[in-house]
Scaffold this active site. Structure first.
Site, PDB file in Angstrom:
ATOM      1  N   TYR A  57       0.845  -1.187   0.000  1.00  0.00           N
ATOM      2  CA  TYR A  57       0.000   0.000   0.000  1.00  0.00           C
ATOM      3  C   TYR A  57       0.887   1.245   0.000  1.00  0.00           C
ATOM      4  CZ  TYR A  57      -3.728  -3.227   1.522  1.00  0.00           C
ATOM      5  OH  TYR A  57      -4.627  -4.269   1.631  1.00  0.00           O
ATOM      6  N   GLN A 175      -8.839 -13.220   4.964  1.00  0.00           N
ATOM      7  CA  GLN A 175      -9.318 -11.925   4.478  1.00  0.00           C
ATOM      8  C   GLN A 175      -9.779 -12.035   3.018  1.00  0.00           C
ATOM      9  OE1 GLN A 175      -7.710  -7.345   3.943  1.00  0.00           O
ATOM     10  NE2 GLN A 175      -6.879  -8.578   5.602  1.00  0.00           N
ATOM     11  N   GLY A 204     -13.035  -4.288   1.495  1.00  0.00           N
ATOM     12  CA  GLY A 204     -13.928  -3.662   0.524  1.00  0.00           C
ATOM     13  C   GLY A 204     -15.359  -3.613   1.011  1.00  0.00           C
ATOM     14  N   CYS A 207     -17.316  -1.371  -0.831  1.00  0.00           N
ATOM     15  CA  CYS A 207     -17.121  -1.562  -2.282  1.00  0.00           C
ATOM     16  C   CYS A 207     -16.463  -0.348  -2.936  1.00  0.00           C
ATOM     17  CB  CYS A 207     -18.456  -1.896  -2.949  1.00  0.00           C
ATOM     18  SG  CYS A 207     -18.264  -2.689  -4.573  1.00  0.00           S
ATOM     19  N   ARG A 227     -10.432   2.915  -9.439  1.00  0.00           N
ATOM     20  CA  ARG A 227     -11.815   2.900  -9.889  1.00  0.00           C
ATOM     21  C   ARG A 227     -11.951   3.311 -11.351  1.00  0.00           C
ATOM     22  NH1 ARG A 227     -13.786   5.814  -4.401  1.00  0.00           N
ATOM     23  NH2 ARG A 227     -11.840   6.914  -4.882  1.00  0.00           N
ATOM     24  N   ARG A 282      -9.360   7.846   4.596  1.00  0.00           N
ATOM     25  CA  ARG A 282      -8.113   8.606   4.705  1.00  0.00           C
ATOM     26  C   ARG A 282      -8.310  10.021   5.224  1.00  0.00           C
ATOM     27  NH1 ARG A 282      -6.750   8.957  -1.810  1.00  0.00           N
ATOM     28  NH2 ARG A 282      -8.900   8.759  -2.487  1.00  0.00           N
TER      29      ARG A 282
END
Length: 326
Positions: A57, A175, A204, A207, A227, A282
């Site tokens: 990440y 997970q 998610g 989603c 996305r 975030r």
């Protein structure tokens, strides 16, 4: 906040966990470090103790931010850190590598970035078809016995892969991707987890923001935001998903006085008492709905109505398969 005990690990985790992929910035159009630290603090102030992260990440950035955030105010002692191993990256692209030497390097790098001497839950991020499962599980068992990790998990593993893994190493968590729209885990992974006493971290859970209620037919995503290539956000399918969210939002308000994000998270929690919903955020403000998820439940009639709404609106559903690394 609701909590669940992780069997065999002496750990209790909040049933909402903070996912930190977006905090790392990569594939989410960037991130502001100060805002991200504030989001971690806000989550913990609202009762969340599970912080789920990974080296990939932001290629180390998310772990560094988590380490900085938990260093402040003695938060590390109250947090349960779940991070991962088994992905490598080159030129900004991840690929699978779950060999022994890679994981031994990764854990030391993660401990340094997270500013801790132990990782509470260490997970293999993706199965690596080029590495024997016994090799990967063997090194995870070594780390567990050495006290560098308190629990062992896997992510994106099938029941068959988990069975092979658990023949060599203890296994505490799994997970899978899981939310109102992406339910593939119900076929095999979640039943397996229930039978084996594993805690399931559903990633998610909203989603990729669709179930937040904040995305419209016209929302634009910047930079490298994943996305932009997720099939659910493309012109041929986005209207179906947005229509579903609009109807689910009406149902949530009329039946419970809640918003669609509350409904989505409550739905995930009520699918099994061993399920934890991972919620990516975030910014502090994105976590305000946490309180509205607690203190109520969905009954069988509500579950059926949710199923009916989705069946009538999402006529060409897709899953999260596009996210799998090579």
């Amino acid at each position: 906040m609701e909590f669940v005990d992780i069997a065999g690990a002496s750990l209790a985790v909040s049933r909402i966990g903070l996912g930190t992929w977006s905090i790392g910035g990569w594939m989410w159009g960037g991130s502001d470090e100060a805002e991200a630290i504030g989001a971690i603090h806000e989550a913990m102030d609202r009762g969340v103790n599970l912080i789920d992260t990974a080296p990939v990440y932001g290629f180390g950035h998310a772990e560094e931010i988590v380490g900085k955030a938990l260093k402040q105010g003695g938060r590390r002692e109250r947090a349960v850190i779940a991070t991962k191993a088994g992905l490598e990256w080159k030129d900004g692209r991840p690929f699978r590598n779950a060999r022994r030497e890679r994981i031994l390097k990764e854990i030391d790098d993660s401990l340094r970035r997270l500013q801790t001497d132990v990782i509470d839950i260490y997970q293999v991020h993706w199965p690596d078809p080029e590495t024997p499962t016994a090799e990967t599980a063997g090194v995870m068992a070594e780390l567990y016995r050495a006290g560098k990790i308190r629990a062992v998990g896997v992510s994106n593993f099938s029941p068959e892969q988990m069975e092979e893994f658990s023949a060599v190493a203890p296994l505490h968590t799994v997970q899978p991707p899981y939310n109102l729209f992406e339910r593939g885990a119900e076929r095999d992974i979640l039943p397996y987890a229930k039978r084996k006493g594993l805690t399931a971290f559903a990633y998610g859970a909203i989603c990729r923001g669709l179930l937040s209620g904040q995305i419209t037919r016209d929302t634009q995503f910047s930079g490298d935001d994943l996305r932009n290539r997720d099939p659910k956000f493309q012109p041929d399918r986005r209207p179906q998903y947005i229509a579903a969210v609009e109807r689910l939002a009406r149902f949530a308000r009329e039946a419970y006085g809640k918003e669609v994000i509350h409904l989505a998270l409550r739905w995930a929690l009520d699918r099994g008492d061993n399920i934890v919903a991972l919620w990516g955020a975030r910014k502090r403000g994105q976590l305000a709905p946490i309180d509205g998820v607690m203190g109520w439940r969905l009954d069988a009639g509500a579950m059926a109505e949710i199923d009916r709404i989705i069946e009538e609106t999402v006529t060409s559903p897709v899953g999260p398969e596009f996210m799998a690394p090579p």
